[in-house]
Scaffold this active site. Structure first.
Site, short mmCIF file in Angstrom:
data_model
loop_
_atom_site.label_atom_id
_atom_site.label_comp_id
_atom_site.label_asym_id
_atom_site.label_seq_id
_atom_site.Cartn_x
_atom_site.Cartn_y
_atom_site.Cartn_z
N LYS A 173 0.86 -1.18 0.00
CA LYS A 173 0.00 0.00 0.00
C LYS A 173 0.90 1.23 0.00
O LYS A 173 1.91 1.27 0.69
CB LYS A 173 -0.88 -0.02 1.25
CG LYS A 173 -1.83 1.17 1.40
CD LYS A 173 -2.67 0.99 2.66
CE LYS A 173 -3.59 2.18 2.92
NZ LYS A 173 -4.44 1.97 4.11
N SER A 194 -8.98 2.61 3.63
CA SER A 194 -8.07 3.21 2.68
C SER A 194 -7.15 2.22 1.97
O SER A 194 -6.38 2.60 1.10
CB SER A 194 -7.22 4.27 3.39
OG SER A 194 -6.43 3.69 4.41
N SER A 248 -9.37 0.59 7.93
CA SER A 248 -8.83 0.62 6.57
C SER A 248 -8.31 -0.70 6.06
O SER A 248 -8.06 -0.84 4.86
CB SER A 248 -7.73 1.68 6.46
OG SER A 248 -8.26 2.97 6.56
#
Length: 492
Positions: free
Chosen positions: A81, A157, A181
């Site tokens: 990520k 996220s 997230s």
């Protein structure tokens, strides 16, 4: 043209440990696995926009950055990520126009742990700006679509990671969680997403569990054993940690081979002022019946905490943490305030609201964190697990800006309050530092997957994984009813 090591059906049948077993047997090489991942990205990324960049040099030579080929993952590809742990010399742009071209100057401690585990860190996945909002959805940066139906968001996220794992690009990928997230996008994309306890994964050297407070590292996977192996291999504190780091009497990969004893499992969707939609409550009840059929005690129950105070404290934490993060980035660039057009509207309002936050306000926030954590702790003296929906509302369509940092909401406090109505069930485990996992047990009326969340006491990560593995065996390994998304490497 590169000849691939496997057919796409064969590729999609393997989890990360399964791929590692084939490397150790000599059937495939880490380079071939990396090349297959590159081909998988080319196959699905135009539809879902999940992967920002691939690192050609470690695709060609997986050992060049210090990967340990003898680690449990034996060179299996892994995407990072674009937020959190850094890789020296690599771009980390954090979903923000302000950060375009930003290159990390050092590896973080966890980066080294991942490489020692045998993971080949080959690229970056999408995230909303600084991980602040619910979806990677700024048209000026990228818009990540849900592979089950690209008219819908992945949420976030950990947006790109969720989409990449669900679409079969690779079986395991990095994620982070400051309020849901990891778990929310896992729930909406049909993946397994564990938010570990505070004190499992290090965030050295730039921060600690004391300063990071709510954010934690983790992964998305398609099998419980992959998540268990990731935690086993990557956990542990760096030298000089402020907080104690949990240890376990045996590896989770061994623990999950046994069913847990009969557990006392509470169900709830009435979380303070928040209630889930009836169809989602039905999915929670269905999960409860499954657990009863496995021999567990299941009843409705709720921790006795001040939910309003807890969410207000969580809002203060978000505003102050993100504001300070933005201030630090501005200072590094010699800027007094965010440049026009390079920071999204809600991010700017968050920075403005938090830059002058007093110590007294932080102290009050921490007091509520303490009382809330104690309340959950008392609850887990009576109950082993509490089960909730992953969210109170179904997956939004792409372009639903009210939950995004491109929102035109004039009030950042109102924006956060609106967020909690949707994402009610995940943030408080971050506040308390307790583990929580999203399991792909449900289905929404629109056909998308829906996660059911299990939470337990601090350092109870192994119990969550043990229960998840018991469920996985009961389902014959067929999460999501054996369905695959519309966008998937196996589909033409």
């Amino acid at each position: 043209m590169t000849t691939l090591a496997m057919s796409w059906d064969e590729w999609a049948q393997h989890d990360a440990l399964g791929l590692a077993e084939r490397v150790r047997s000599g059937e495939v090489t880490p380079r071939e696995l990396a090349q297959q991942t590159v081909a998988a990205v080319a196959r699905v990324n135009p539809a879902i926009s999940a992967v920002v960049e691939l690192f050609d040099d470690v695709v060609a030579d997986p050992l060049r950055d210090g990967l340990n080929p003898n680690g449990p993952f034996a060179g299996v590809p892994f995407l990072m990520k674009d937020l959190g742990p850094t890789l020296k010399g690599r771009l980390q742009e954090q979903g923000s126009l302000l950060m375009k071209g930003n290159r990390a100057t050092e590896d973080t401690y966890l980066t080294g742990r991942m490489r020692q585990a045998g993971l080949n860190l080959i690229g970056r996945t999408t995230t909303p700006e600084f991980g602040l909002c619910s979806s990677a959805e700024n048209p000026d940066v990228y818009v990540t679509g849900n592979p089950w139906n690209t008219d819908y968001t992945t949420c976030g996220s950990s947006a790109g990671t969720a989409a990449a794992v669900a679409a079969g690009v690779l079986p395991l990928s990095h994620a982070t969680d400051g309020g849901g997230s990891i778990r929310i996008p896992a729930g909406f994309n049909g993946n397994i997403g564990l938010k570990p306890s505070r004190g499992v994964f290090s965030i050295a050297p730039k921060a600690s569990d004391l300063t990071g407070l709510v954010s934690i590292q983790g992964c998305h996977s398609r099998t419980v054993r992959d998540t268990a192996a990731f935690v086993d291999a990557c956990r542990g504190g760096a030298p000089g940690e402020f907080m104690p780091y949990w240890t376990t009497p045996e590896p989770y990969t061994a623990l999950i081979q046994r069913d847990p004893g009969r557990l006392r499992i509470a169900l709830s969707h009435e979380w303070g002022d928040y209630r889930a939609e009836p169809q989602l409550v039905g999915e929670l009840e269905k999960a409860g019946r499954l657990l009863e059929s496995l021999g567990h005690q299941v009843e409705w129950a709720l921790p006795q905490v001040d939910f309003r105070a807890a969410f207000a404290a969580q809002t203060t934490c978000y505003i102050s943490n993100f504001s300070q993060s933005v201030s630090n980035l501005l200072a590094e660039r010699g800027l007094a305030q965010p440049p026009e057009g390079l920071i999204e509207p809600i991010t700017r309002k968050t920075w403005e609201a938090g830059r002058d936050l007093s110590y007294a306000e932080r102290y009050r926030m921490q007091t509520v964190f303490n009382t809330t954590a104690r309340g959950f702790g008392e609850f887990f003296e009576q109950w082993d697990i509490i089960l909730t929906p992953i969210t109170a509302l179904p997956t939004p369509r792409v372009g639903t800006t009210e939950y995004l940092t491109i929102s035109d909401n004039p009030s950042v406090h109102d924006w956060f309050a609106n967020l909690w109505h949707f994402f009610a069930y995940t943030p408080l485990s971050n506040l308390c530092g307790i583990p929580a996992i999203s399991l792909p047990l449900g289905e929404q009326a629109n056909g998308l997957p829906f996660g059911i969340q299990a939470q337990t006491r601090q350092a109870g990560d192994g119990l969550l994984l043990q229960l998840a593995a018991q469920i996985e065996r009961a389902l014959g390994g067929r999460w999501n009813g054996g369905r695959r998304p519309a966008v998937h490497v196996t589909r033409d």
